[in-house]
Write a protein that holds these residues in place. Structure first.
Motif, PDB file in Angstrom:
ATOM      1  N   PHE A  33     -41.675 -68.319  72.202  1.00  0.00           N
ATOM      2  CA  PHE A  33     -42.662 -67.257  72.019  1.00  0.00           C
ATOM      3  C   PHE A  33     -42.182 -66.289  70.947  1.00  0.00           C
ATOM      4  O   PHE A  33     -40.998 -65.995  70.868  1.00  0.00           O
ATOM      5  N   TYR A  48     -47.073 -68.828  70.301  1.00  0.00           N
ATOM      6  CA  TYR A  48     -46.085 -69.571  71.052  1.00  0.00           C
ATOM      7  C   TYR A  48     -46.253 -71.070  70.888  1.00  0.00           C
ATOM      8  O   TYR A  48     -47.330 -71.550  70.510  1.00  0.00           O
ATOM      9  N   ARG A  50     -45.062 -75.079  72.335  1.00  0.00           N
ATOM     10  CA  ARG A  50     -44.570 -75.948  73.397  1.00  0.00           C
ATOM     11  C   ARG A  50     -44.201 -77.271  72.751  1.00  0.00           C
ATOM     12  O   ARG A  50     -45.020 -77.877  72.061  1.00  0.00           O
ATOM     13  N   VAL A  97     -40.737 -75.217  80.601  1.00  0.00           N
ATOM     14  CA  VAL A  97     -41.850 -75.603  81.458  1.00  0.00           C
ATOM     15  C   VAL A  97     -41.557 -76.996  81.947  1.00  0.00           C
ATOM     16  O   VAL A  97     -41.466 -77.941  81.161  1.00  0.00           O
ATOM     17  N   GLU A 100     -46.640 -79.457  84.069  1.00  0.00           N
ATOM     18  CA  GLU A 100     -47.814 -78.972  83.363  1.00  0.00           C
ATOM     19  C   GLU A 100     -48.528 -77.873  84.125  1.00  0.00           C
ATOM     20  O   GLU A 100     -49.151 -76.999  83.547  1.00  0.00           O
ATOM     21  N   THR A 102     -47.206 -75.665  86.044  1.00  0.00           N
ATOM     22  CA  THR A 102     -46.425 -74.441  86.223  1.00  0.00           C
ATOM     23  C   THR A 102     -47.039 -73.338  85.377  1.00  0.00           C
ATOM     24  O   THR A 102     -47.128 -73.457  84.174  1.00  0.00           O
ATOM     25  N   ALA A 103     -47.456 -72.295  86.037  1.00  0.00           N
ATOM     26  CA  ALA A 103     -48.165 -71.246  85.305  1.00  0.00           C
ATOM     27  C   ALA A 103     -47.214 -70.406  84.476  1.00  0.00           C
ATOM     28  O   ALA A 103     -47.536 -70.003  83.381  1.00  0.00           O
ATOM     29  N   VAL A 104     -46.094 -70.138  85.024  1.00  0.00           N
ATOM     30  CA  VAL A 104     -45.183 -69.216  84.343  1.00  0.00           C
ATOM     31  C   VAL A 104     -43.761 -69.682  84.563  1.00  0.00           C
ATOM     32  O   VAL A 104     -43.407 -70.087  85.659  1.00  0.00           O
ATOM     33  N   GLU A 105     -42.998 -69.631  83.540  1.00  0.00           N
ATOM     34  CA  GLU A 105     -41.567 -69.812  83.737  1.00  0.00           C
ATOM     35  C   GLU A 105     -40.867 -68.589  83.182  1.00  0.00           C
ATOM     36  O   GLU A 105     -41.443 -67.825  82.421  1.00  0.00           O
ATOM     37  N   THR A 106     -39.644 -68.411  83.568  1.00  0.00           N
ATOM     38  CA  THR A 106     -38.893 -67.265  83.074  1.00  0.00           C
ATOM     39  C   THR A 106     -38.747 -67.364  81.569  1.00  0.00           C
ATOM     40  O   THR A 106     -38.397 -68.409  81.031  1.00  0.00           O
ATOM     41  N   GLN A 107     -39.041 -66.270  80.906  1.00  0.00           N
ATOM     42  CA  GLN A 107     -38.855 -66.199  79.457  1.00  0.00           C
ATOM     43  C   GLN A 107     -37.565 -65.435  79.182  1.00  0.00           C
ATOM     44  O   GLN A 107     -37.363 -64.344  79.702  1.00  0.00           O
TER      45      GLN A 107
ATOM     46  N   TYR B  32     -49.661 -64.028  88.610  1.00  0.00           N
ATOM     47  CA  TYR B  32     -48.208 -63.959  88.560  1.00  0.00           C
ATOM     48  C   TYR B  32     -47.824 -62.605  87.976  1.00  0.00           C
ATOM     49  O   TYR B  32     -48.361 -62.191  86.949  1.00  0.00           O
ATOM     50  N   TYR B  36     -39.853 -56.670  83.993  1.00  0.00           N
ATOM     51  CA  TYR B  36     -38.753 -56.865  83.070  1.00  0.00           C
ATOM     52  C   TYR B  36     -38.057 -55.525  82.870  1.00  0.00           C
ATOM     53  O   TYR B  36     -38.692 -54.468  82.861  1.00  0.00           O
ATOM     54  N   LEU B  46     -35.786 -60.535  82.716  1.00  0.00           N
ATOM     55  CA  LEU B  46     -36.572 -60.618  83.938  1.00  0.00           C
ATOM     56  C   LEU B  46     -35.811 -60.014  85.107  1.00  0.00           C
ATOM     57  O   LEU B  46     -34.655 -60.345  85.353  1.00  0.00           O
ATOM     58  N   TYR B  49     -40.051 -61.331  90.116  1.00  0.00           N
ATOM     59  CA  TYR B  49     -41.194 -62.214  89.852  1.00  0.00           C
ATOM     60  C   TYR B  49     -41.888 -62.453  91.185  1.00  0.00           C
ATOM     61  O   TYR B  49     -41.269 -62.884  92.134  1.00  0.00           O
ATOM     62  N   GLY B  93     -52.087 -65.351  84.172  1.00  0.00           N
ATOM     63  CA  GLY B  93     -53.089 -66.006  84.986  1.00  0.00           C
ATOM     64  C   GLY B  93     -52.628 -67.362  85.469  1.00  0.00           C
ATOM     65  O   GLY B  93     -51.598 -67.871  85.036  1.00  0.00           O
ATOM     66  N   GLY B  95     -53.101 -71.566  86.058  1.00  0.00           N
ATOM     67  CA  GLY B  95     -53.599 -72.662  85.239  1.00  0.00           C
ATOM     68  C   GLY B  95     -52.769 -72.972  84.029  1.00  0.00           C
ATOM     69  O   GLY B  95     -53.200 -73.704  83.141  1.00  0.00           O
ATOM     70  N   GLY B  96     -51.627 -72.438  83.946  1.00  0.00           N
ATOM     71  CA  GLY B  96     -50.768 -72.777  82.817  1.00  0.00           C
ATOM     72  C   GLY B  96     -50.992 -71.883  81.631  1.00  0.00           C
ATOM     73  O   GLY B  96     -51.796 -70.958  81.666  1.00  0.00           O
ATOM     74  N   GLY B  97     -50.290 -72.135  80.597  1.00  0.00           N
ATOM     75  CA  GLY B  97     -50.422 -71.321  79.388  1.00  0.00           C
ATOM     76  C   GLY B  97     -49.237 -70.414  79.185  1.00  0.00           C
ATOM     77  O   GLY B  97     -48.824 -70.211  78.056  1.00  0.00           O
ATOM     78  N   ASN B  98     -48.732 -69.869  80.265  1.00  0.00           N
ATOM     79  CA  ASN B  98     -47.541 -69.044  80.205  1.00  0.00           C
ATOM     80  C   ASN B  98     -47.667 -67.819  79.321  1.00  0.00           C
ATOM     81  O   ASN B  98     -46.678 -67.254  78.895  1.00  0.00           O
TER      82      ASN B  98
END
Lengths: 118, 112
Positions: A33, A48, A50, A97, A100, A102-107, B32, B36, B46, B49, B93, B95-98
């Protein structure tokens, strides 16, 4: 201790000059990102990637900004030509990630590049 | 109006105080919620969470999410001078995208 690295840490340039910022994500991370942080706007997502493919660059002024990932260990953000309003701290962050859905992972954020355009 | 609103502070408290940091948001799709912490001239890291509504505790830190009110909080108990930093809330949100949407951050100073 795995970390995101960014170069340069500081950059002072004159209006109209090209600026290139580089980021080395954490080895094995597949998402990168680019953010810009200012006092007024806070932290804004610029773009960002992927698996090196651009997923979203809607936050980036297209006429002067460009972001690329020439390989898995390098992400670049270029501004050409630079303007005083681009002065900000630019952060790179990386994450992994694993699924697929997974909405959020630690950045994990790098230390940032402080850009001043005169 | 921004999707995520956060009081910028600065907030100054004595050592040992309980600190309450808050964010409000307008996008009901956010599921989510993160906090931070950013020290001066460093990148954000982080802290907490949480997913959907409820509480989560980690040591001296407690994160609360109230989706019905679109309001999230971070509580710091027994605050220490080392807690002095800017605290940013972030949301995403389903559904992915992050993609994370950040608040502008609240600057906290814990005084001896």
């Amino acid at each position: 201790d795995a970390r995101v690295t960014q170069t340069p840490r500081h950059k002072v340039t004159e209006m109209g000059q090209e600026v290139t910022m580089r980021c080395q994500p954490i080895l094995g991370h597949n998402t990168v990102f680019w953010y810009r942080q200012t006092m007024m706007q806070g932290l804004e997502l610029l773009a960002y990637f992927r698996n090196r493919a651009p997923l979203d660059d809607s936050g980036m002024p297209k006429d002067r900004f460009s972001a690329e990932m020439p390989d898995a260990t390098l992400a670049t953000l270029k501004i050409q030509p630079s303007e005083p309003r681009d002065s900000a701290v630019y952060f790179c962050a990386s994450g992994l990630v694993q699924k697929e859905r997974t909405a959020v992972e630690t950045q994990y954020f790098g230390p940032g590049t402080r850009l001043l355009v005169l | 109006q921004k999707e995520v609103e956060q009081d910028p502070g600065p907030l100054s408290v004595p050592e040992g105080a309980i600190v309450s940091l808050n964010c409000t948001y307008s996008n009901s799709a956010f599921q989510y919620f993160m906090w931070y912490r950013q020290y001066s001239r460093k990148g954000p890291e982080l802290l907490m969470y949480t997913y959907s509504s409820g509480n989560k505790e980690d040591g001296r830190f407690t994160a609360q999410v109230d989706k019905s009110s679109k309001y999230i909080s971070l509580f710091i108990r027994d605050s220490q001078p080392s807690d002095s930093a800017t605290y940013l809330c972030a949301m995403s949100g389903a559904g992915g995208g992050n993609k994370l949407t950040f608040g502008t951050g609240t600057q906290l100073k814990v005084e001896l």
